[in-house]
Design a protein around this motif. Structure first.
Motif, mmCIF file in Angstrom:
data_model
loop_
_atom_site.group_PDB
_atom_site.id
_atom_site.type_symbol
_atom_site.label_atom_id
_atom_site.label_comp_id
_atom_site.label_asym_id
_atom_site.label_seq_id
_atom_site.Cartn_x
_atom_site.Cartn_y
_atom_site.Cartn_z
ATOM 1 N N PHE A 151 111.196 1.804 69.689
ATOM 2 C CA PHE A 151 112.527 1.226 69.546
ATOM 3 C C PHE A 151 113.223 1.106 70.883
ATOM 4 O O PHE A 151 113.061 1.943 71.760
ATOM 5 N N ASP A 156 120.068 -0.057 66.833
ATOM 6 C CA ASP A 156 120.248 0.908 65.765
ATOM 7 C C ASP A 156 120.483 0.183 64.447
ATOM 8 O O ASP A 156 121.321 0.567 63.656
ATOM 9 N N ARG A 165 114.713 8.051 66.069
ATOM 10 C CA ARG A 165 113.843 7.078 66.722
ATOM 11 C C ARG A 165 112.778 7.764 67.571
ATOM 12 O O ARG A 165 111.649 7.297 67.664
ATOM 13 N N ASP A 169 108.856 7.229 67.037
ATOM 14 C CA ASP A 169 107.965 6.853 68.137
ATOM 15 C C ASP A 169 106.691 7.697 68.098
ATOM 16 O O ASP A 169 105.575 7.188 68.243
#
Length: 223
Positions: A151, A156, A165, A169
């Motif tokens: 991201f 958002d 996030r 990931d």
């Protein structure tokens, strides 16, 4: 031996008092100022001009690292050591970039803290092995995620927090829940709670559906 004049900046009284007690037990160390926040620290720096300041990374909702440039303008000769309860790669890198001369953990033994204060006072940079090894591990883990969908931190659109996030990931990079916990210094239970909340936010039921959701979103948006 010249006395090293020390300032302490932390928003927790028990930490301030504990550090002051440790430093005052040494003949060559003198605590000349204690502050709870950035404003009090500015006053302490102006009035006392300490040789070394032990500065908490987090101060009553503010990031102590971000205060460093202003503090250095107020007292250019003062050397700053950042204090934290844990190692975070971004904090270490930003602290050193902003001029900190050391990054220490609060749970260190008192003799180690004293030794590091003396080293910084005499012009050395202090990044203990435990901190540098953790920093290296976190940067290596970040590299492992480079080829995975991830991201943009400013984006958002799904209502996910920055920590959400970060977890996604690592999930997309193939990390297990335990590996995510170890990398982000969280408990396994905390990671599971985060994942449950993430699934709810994006409207999926499990890990497989979450991965499919974000892989599809990555293809559609390139983020």
């Amino acid at each position: 031996m010249d006395t090293v004049r020390i300032g302490i900046v932390d928003d927790h009284a028990i930490v301030r008092d504990g550090l002051a007690m440790i430093m005052e037990l040494e003949e060559d160390l003198e605590v000349v100022g204690i502050a709870r926040n950035g404003a009090e620290a500015e006053m302490m720096l102006t009035n006392e001009l300490p040789d070394v300041v032990m500065l908490d990374v987090y101060l009553e909702g503010n990031n102590g690292i971000e205060w460093l440039p202003d503090f250095q303008l107020t007292s250019p000769q003062t050397k700053f050591i950042m204090l934290s309860s844990y190692v975070d790669a971004e904090n270490v890198i930003q602290a050193l970039a902003n001029g900190a001369k050391g990054f220490l953990l609060k749970d260190w033994e008192s003799d180690e803290l004293v030794r590091c204060v003396r080293q910084v006072a005499h012009g050395q940079m202090v990044l203990p092995t435990s901190v540098s090894e953790t920093l290296s591990d976190q940067l290596a883990a970040r590299n492992r995620t480079d080829g995975a969908p991830h991201f943009q931190e400013t984006e958002d659109t799904t209502g996910l927090s920055l920590q959400d996030r970060r977890i996604m990931d690592l999930l997309l990079a193939g990390y297990s829940n335990q590996e995510i916990a170890d990398t982000l210094f969280l408990t396994l239970g905390t990671v599971k709670n985060y994942l449950t909340a993430i699934y709810r936010k994006i409207g999926v039921r499990n890990r497989r559906e979450a991965i499919a959701y974000f892989q599809r979103r990555h293809k559609e948006t390139g983020s």
